[in-house]
Write a protein that holds these residues in place. Structure first.
Motif, PDB file in Angstrom:
ATOM      1  N   UNK A 150       0.884  -1.171   0.000  1.00  0.00           N
ATOM      2  CA  UNK A 150       0.000   0.000   0.000  1.00  0.00           C
ATOM      3  C   UNK A 150       0.920   1.219   0.000  1.00  0.00           C
ATOM      4  N   UNK A 151       0.848   2.029  -1.079  1.00  0.00           N
ATOM      5  CA  UNK A 151       1.749   3.185  -1.199  1.00  0.00           C
ATOM      6  C   UNK A 151       0.926   4.456  -1.312  1.00  0.00           C
ATOM      7  N   UNK A 152       1.373   5.482  -0.646  1.00  0.00           N
ATOM      8  CA  UNK A 152       0.617   6.728  -0.699  1.00  0.00           C
ATOM      9  C   UNK A 152       1.545   7.885  -1.038  1.00  0.00           C
ATOM     10  N   UNK A 153       1.067   8.833  -1.853  1.00  0.00           N
ATOM     11  CA  UNK A 153       1.800  10.097  -2.048  1.00  0.00           C
ATOM     12  C   UNK A 153       0.808  11.245  -1.951  1.00  0.00           C
ATOM     13  N   UNK A 154       1.212  12.433  -2.398  1.00  0.00           N
ATOM     14  CA  UNK A 154       0.350  13.599  -2.206  1.00  0.00           C
ATOM     15  C   UNK A 154      -0.965  13.510  -2.971  1.00  0.00           C
ATOM     16  N   UNK A 155      -0.923  12.796  -4.081  1.00  0.00           N
ATOM     17  CA  UNK A 155      -2.091  12.795  -4.954  1.00  0.00           C
ATOM     18  C   UNK A 155      -2.983  11.575  -4.836  1.00  0.00           C
ATOM     19  N   UNK A 156      -2.381  10.449  -4.505  1.00  0.00           N
ATOM     20  CA  UNK A 156      -3.179   9.215  -4.559  1.00  0.00           C
ATOM     21  C   UNK A 156      -2.608   8.121  -3.680  1.00  0.00           C
ATOM     22  N   UNK A 157      -3.448   7.122  -3.492  1.00  0.00           N
ATOM     23  CA  UNK A 157      -2.978   5.921  -2.807  1.00  0.00           C
ATOM     24  C   UNK A 157      -3.029   4.782  -3.823  1.00  0.00           C
ATOM     25  N   UNK A 158      -2.060   3.899  -3.722  1.00  0.00           N
ATOM     26  CA  UNK A 158      -2.065   2.707  -4.564  1.00  0.00           C
ATOM     27  C   UNK A 158      -2.126   1.492  -3.645  1.00  0.00           C
ATOM     28  N   UNK A 159      -3.175   0.720  -3.828  1.00  0.00           N
ATOM     29  CA  UNK A 159      -3.361  -0.456  -2.975  1.00  0.00           C
ATOM     30  C   UNK A 159      -3.147  -1.704  -3.821  1.00  0.00           C
ATOM     31  N   UNK A 160      -2.167  -2.499  -3.453  1.00  0.00           N
ATOM     32  CA  UNK A 160      -1.916  -3.742  -4.188  1.00  0.00           C
ATOM     33  C   UNK A 160      -3.116  -4.665  -4.074  1.00  0.00           C
ATOM     34  N   UNK A 161      -3.418  -5.360  -5.167  1.00  0.00           N
ATOM     35  CA  UNK A 161      -4.639  -6.178  -5.217  1.00  0.00           C
ATOM     36  C   UNK A 161      -4.656  -7.290  -4.175  1.00  0.00           C
ATOM     37  N   UNK A 162      -3.487  -7.714  -3.695  1.00  0.00           N
ATOM     38  CA  UNK A 162      -3.428  -8.787  -2.700  1.00  0.00           C
ATOM     39  C   UNK A 162      -3.497  -8.268  -1.249  1.00  0.00           C
ATOM     40  N   UNK A 163      -3.747  -6.970  -1.084  1.00  0.00           N
ATOM     41  CA  UNK A 163      -3.893  -6.458   0.283  1.00  0.00           C
ATOM     42  C   UNK A 163      -5.137  -7.076   0.905  1.00  0.00           C
ATOM     43  N   UNK A 164      -5.001  -7.539   2.126  1.00  0.00           N
ATOM     44  CA  UNK A 164      -6.150  -8.211   2.759  1.00  0.00           C
ATOM     45  C   UNK A 164      -7.080  -7.185   3.406  1.00  0.00           C
ATOM     46  N   UNK A 165      -8.282  -7.660   3.715  1.00  0.00           N
ATOM     47  CA  UNK A 165      -9.252  -6.781   4.382  1.00  0.00           C
ATOM     48  C   UNK A 165      -8.714  -6.327   5.738  1.00  0.00           C
ATOM     49  N   UNK A 166      -7.971  -7.210   6.406  1.00  0.00           N
ATOM     50  CA  UNK A 166      -7.373  -6.829   7.686  1.00  0.00           C
ATOM     51  C   UNK A 166      -6.387  -5.673   7.487  1.00  0.00           C
ATOM     52  N   UNK A 167      -5.610  -5.728   6.393  1.00  0.00           N
ATOM     53  CA  UNK A 167      -4.687  -4.625   6.104  1.00  0.00           C
ATOM     54  C   UNK A 167      -5.450  -3.322   5.863  1.00  0.00           C
ATOM     55  N   UNK A 168      -6.535  -3.407   5.081  1.00  0.00           N
ATOM     56  CA  UNK A 168      -7.320  -2.202   4.781  1.00  0.00           C
ATOM     57  C   UNK A 168      -7.917  -1.623   6.061  1.00  0.00           C
ATOM     58  N   UNK A 169      -8.367  -2.540   6.913  1.00  0.00           N
ATOM     59  CA  UNK A 169      -9.019  -2.146   8.156  1.00  0.00           C
ATOM     60  C   UNK A 169      -8.030  -1.445   9.083  1.00  0.00           C
ATOM     61  N   UNK A 170      -6.774  -1.894   9.056  1.00  0.00           N
ATOM     62  CA  UNK A 170      -5.834  -1.373  10.056  1.00  0.00           C
ATOM     63  C   UNK A 170      -4.856  -0.330   9.509  1.00  0.00           C
ATOM     64  N   UNK A 171      -4.836  -0.121   8.196  1.00  0.00           N
ATOM     65  CA  UNK A 171      -3.909   0.867   7.630  1.00  0.00           C
ATOM     66  C   UNK A 171      -4.259   2.287   8.091  1.00  0.00           C
TER      67      UNK A 171
END
Lengths: 423, 310, 164
Positions: free
Chosen positions: B78-99
């Motif tokens: 999961x990468x973020x910069x000033x304009x956008x976030x890029x979430x890798x397709x294999x990121x789990x729901x737990x990762x999304x929940x806790x990021x």
């Protein structure tokens, strides 16, 4: 002796095994050279079986044997109260619900058994599917079993119902319907069977809630003496009434005899839902009379219990439900009739409460409606009608001890902090 | 007598599965794409497996080859910069929940992820799987559309970027071709005054497929009073998750405090034609959709009201 | 390629095993490794009876392909404690009467274990959320929640004991 146990914490005998994962449930038993079974089930809820083509399935490598009704002409129907369930539906015979078994596939692995079942081809002659018990009771409805769709009728009469309604200042008449419910014990139907050639004894590790009835039913179905059927009850993963009926038992026994090898059969959850018993859906018409002071004078109940394709415990469940039509409330004049009706739904049998929980929905709703219309606090209305020592039930039983309904209502009110009906 | 049966567990292993099958777990996305182009429809792509193994329960033997994405590290970032976030397709729901980044910029995506299944499911299930599975009830999908997410699709020949709302064609149907992989989800960083609300309705709190779900993302102009942009997206009421476009003209350019929540709720109800199914009837869904639209606006009003008082 | 060699650490033991790729983790554990404490209640991730801890996370072993667990570290109920030496959570389940038919118990205990590793002092809502992927049909959950509360007390006591 009582001092040793009463008021003391006693550990369950098998609790250590259960928390460490050592407890053996039927599915946890494995033998060398064990074979796996899978059941081919009905393809239509109400139909004559016209053709059963096993050839493709039999050719699949790993399939050991497929048993169909033609192979077991000596085997008889089974059932808890009435022997109305076929072990396998034969050509020209009827499938009556989606759970009826057409063939037993025996294979070297679960995977092959699952695959083979899907290769069995079935041709049927479809009949009208009756899913509504009211349709089943129609005079012109097709018969699901030859003796009629109304399997049992029970009557109830106490006091003088006409007089009871004449005494009433208010009469409320309503219809209530409840739905099918699955018990969903966490473990599905499962078992392992072994046939001993020398003694001719079939040993089954299976769950049952009626050990001796199950043994007797298997024996009569297979035409063997009871001594030839040995049931070892492993740890059971929940039952709640669902494991009163025969499920994997006879199929395992047949496969064990046929192959002389240990055999195992585990239902999938879907199979358990489709093939094994349910709580009866009820249609309840209740007519209740009360005086303006809030005393019940008459209660009439008309009950239809949908027992699905087979009787199971149906007649007992449905008429017991009717006996509880007034709930825990005193009514001098009661009249009732209860019909246990066949349909093409999954058969219904025993489930915790045995017919009484369905009735509770109707009688407690009646009590609320009456209280509301009479302008009486519903808790007070219940308290002044509730059973006490000496009360008599609709079927005339005099209650002599352990009548705690008033205390229960009071304590429930207390715990809920309930002050009265919301305006 | 008991002893004659010996050890009741001695027979393990003879229930081995026998049907042959191939399995690939490449380290690089390029290798995965090569394998995909070679096997095409014959191969099953597996991410978390929480939908796939349910679909293939009792018929896993039908799968002749697996492409397991578990070793491709780049898909888990999961990468973020000033304009956008890029979430890798294999990121789990737990990762999304806790990021922390997702919680901060995309709170309702985080909430939607935390509403999925159970801990067991959230630990395995992935955002990519949720998207590609394309269930009308897919929990992340309304929020992704509402946040204007884009999906990066790659194949051995080319890559493309597609908007979330153009990706879904019907239940379990998407524009994804068999030689393509969804590699990442790109979401623009929301404007300063953005408010959002997510409501999921179903029969229980856990392991529940939505009967209706609603994601509302709204951004105000600099004055924090006039609505600049809004998206209201629904799940489980049509063949795909979708946006109620008609809401835009009723809300954009208006003062938030002058909105008629009831009218907007009614508008949402009027724009849907759900079906009866095991999770709910058409009538129930219509009524509930209206109510949750109103609830979502009320929730935003609460946080917005607080910012007005500050 | 019909068989696949995988290697995994199960209950602190290294296991090398050959399987077909379409084997599920639950089948590997039960059929191949004889760890039948892991139960199958639905096969679809709904009931949690097959719960194990994989790489520190709670998973439904019916929804994991065995090759997906290649290289993984797995704890099943058999890895938690033995009859002579029960884990405090196992003891608490026994003492609280949280075990009836016992079919959900292994998964439930592992869910509790994982919850308490992550959050040693959960409140009641957090306990409920921690076991939300595990169904129990007998107890009505109340005694299971009590058992987990008792475990919290036990574990924090044994931790402070260790510190001394």
């Amino acid at each position: 002796m009582s001092e040793k146990y009463i008021g003391k914490d006693i550990l369950k005998v098998d609790v250590q095994d259960k928390v460490t994962g050592k407890a053996l449930y039927p599915d946890d038993i494995y033998f060398k050279d064990m074979l796996y079974l899978k059941i081919k089930r009905a393809t239509y809820p109400h139909a004559y079986l016209r053709k059963l083509d096993l050839s493709k399935a039999e050719k699949l490598p790993g399939v050991v044997r497929i048993i169909s009704a033609a192979d077991i002409p000596q085997v008889k129907n089974f059932g808890l109260m009435i022997k109305d369930q076929p072990v396998l539906v034969g050509i020209g015979q009827k499938m009556r619900y989606m759970g009826d078994a057409l063939a037993i596939v025996i294979a070297e692995s679960k995977e092959v058994a699952s695959k083979a079942v899907k290769l069995i081809e079935v041709e049927v002659e479809k009949l009208e599917v009756i899913s509504d018990p009211l349709r089943a009771m129609d005079k012109n409805a097709p018969l699901i079993h030859q003796d009629g769709n109304i399997l049992a009728t029970h009557y109830l009469e106490k006091g003088d119902i006409k007089m009871g309604f004449a005494e009433a200042d208010l009469i409320v008449e309503k219809e209530y319907r409840t739905s099918f419910l699955d018990h969903v014990p966490l473990q599905v139907e499962a078992g392992v069977g072994i046939y001993d050639k020398k003694s001719g004894v079939i040993t089954l590790w299976v769950a049952t809630q009626w050990l001796h009835d199950t043994q007797a039913d298997i024996a009569q179905s297979l035409g063997l003496s009871k001594e030839k059927i040995r049931i070892i009850q492993p740890v059971i993963g929940g039952a709640f009434g669902k494991k009163e009926d025969i499920s994997v038992h006879i199929h395992l026994a047949l496969a064990a005899i046929e192959t002389k090898r240990p055999v195992k059969l585990i239902y999938s959850r879907e199979e358990s839902m489709i093939a094994q018993s349910k709580r009866h859906p009820f249609i309840i018409r209740a007519k209740t009379g009360a005086t303006k002071e809030g005393y019940l004078t008459a209660w009439q109940a008309f009950v239809i219990g949908d027992t699905g394709a087979y009787a199971s415990s149906g007649p007992a469940v449905v008429h017991k439900g009717m006996y509880h039509c007034t709930g825990p409330y005193n009514v001098a004049n009661v009249k009732g009739v209860a019909y246990t009706v066949y349909t093409n739904n999954t058969y219904a049998g025993a489930m915790r409460g045995f017919g009484t929980t369905q009735m509770a929905f109707a009688y407690e709703s009646q009590m609320d409606i009456l209280a509301h219309q009479l302008g009486i606090n519903p808790a007070q209305f219940r308290l002044q009608n509730a059973y006490e020592i000496g009360s008599s039930t609709p079927n005339g039983q005099i209650l002599t001890h352990s009548v705690g309904v008033k205390e229960t209502i009071k304590e429930a009110l207390n715990m809920a902090g309930w002050k009265g009906e919301a305006q | 007598m008991e002893a004659s049966f010996g050890d009741l567990k001695k027979g393990q292993k003879n229930c081995q599965r026998t049907v042959p099958c191939q399995y690939f777990a490449p380290q690089k996305i390029e290798e995965a794409l090569e394998i995909l182009s070679k096997y095409g429809k014959e191969i099953k792509i597996i991410a978390g497996g929480t939908d796939l193994l349910v679909q293939y329960y009792d018929r896993l033997y039908e799968v002749s080859a697996w492409l397991d994405l578990k070793n491709i590290e780049e898909l888990k970032e999961i990468k973020i910069d000033q304009n956008q976030i890029e979430i890798g397709a294999m990121s789990t729901h737990t990762q999304l929940e806790s990021s922390a980044d997702i919680k901060r910029y995309y709170p309702i995506l985080s909430q939607a992820a935390s509403d999925i299944g159970s801990p067991q499911i959230r630990n395995r299930g992935t955002i990519g799987g949720n998207i590609v599975n394309a269930s009308p009830a897919g929990d992340l999908l309304p929020a992704l559309i509402a946040y204007r997410a884009q999906f990066k699709l790659v194949s051995h020949k080319e890559e493309s970027i597609v908007s979330a709302e153009d990706f879904f064609l019907g239940p379990k149907k998407t524009i994804l071709k068999f030689e393509q992989l969804l590699s990442k989800i790109i979401i623009p960083i929301p404007e300063q005054n953005t408010y959002s609300s997510w409501i999921k309705i179903g029969k229980r709190k856990a392991l529940m497929v939505a009967t209706v779900s609603l994601a509302l993302v709204l951004s105000m102009a600099e004055d924090n009073k006039i609505i600049q942009e809004v998206k209201v997206c629904l799940g489980s009421v049509a063949s795909t998750p979708f946006e109620i476009m008609e809401i835009r003209e009723k809300m954009i350019g208006r003062q938030f405090k002058q909105l008629d929540f009831n009218e907007l709720g009614q508008l949402v109800e009027d724009r849907i034609s759900p079906i009866d199914d095991i999770r709910g009837t058409k009538g129930y869904r219509q009524e509930v959709t209206k109510n949750i639209m109103i609830n979502a606006l009320e929730k935003i009003q609460e946080t917005w009201g607080q910012s007005q008082n500050d | 390629m019909t068989k696949l060699k995988i290697e995994l650490m199960v209950n602190r033991k290294k296991r090398k095993i050959e399987i077909t790729p379409s084997t599920r983790l639950i089948d590997l554990l039960r059929d191949d490794l004889q760890l039948t404490g892991t139960k199958e209640g639905c096969g679809k991730g709904e009931c949690g009876a097959c719960t194990v801890i994989m790489n520190g996370e709670l998973v439904a072993s019916c929804l994991v392909l065995a090759p997906q667990a290649d290289g993984a570290v797995i704890t099943t109920i058999e890895g938690l404690g033995s009859s002579d030496h029960l884990d405090p959570i196992q003891e608490a389940f026994i003492e609280s009467g949280a075990v009836q038919c016992g079919f959900c118990t292994p998964g439930m205990i592992l869910a509790a274990r994982r919850l308490l590793e992550e959050n040693p002092h959960p409140d009641e809502e957090e306990i409920k959320r921690g076991i939300s992927g595990n169904l129990c049909r007998c107890t009505g959950y109340q005694k299971i929640i009590e058992a987990i509360k008792l475990s919290i007390a036990r574990l924090s006591k044994s931790d402070s004991g260790k510190a001394k």
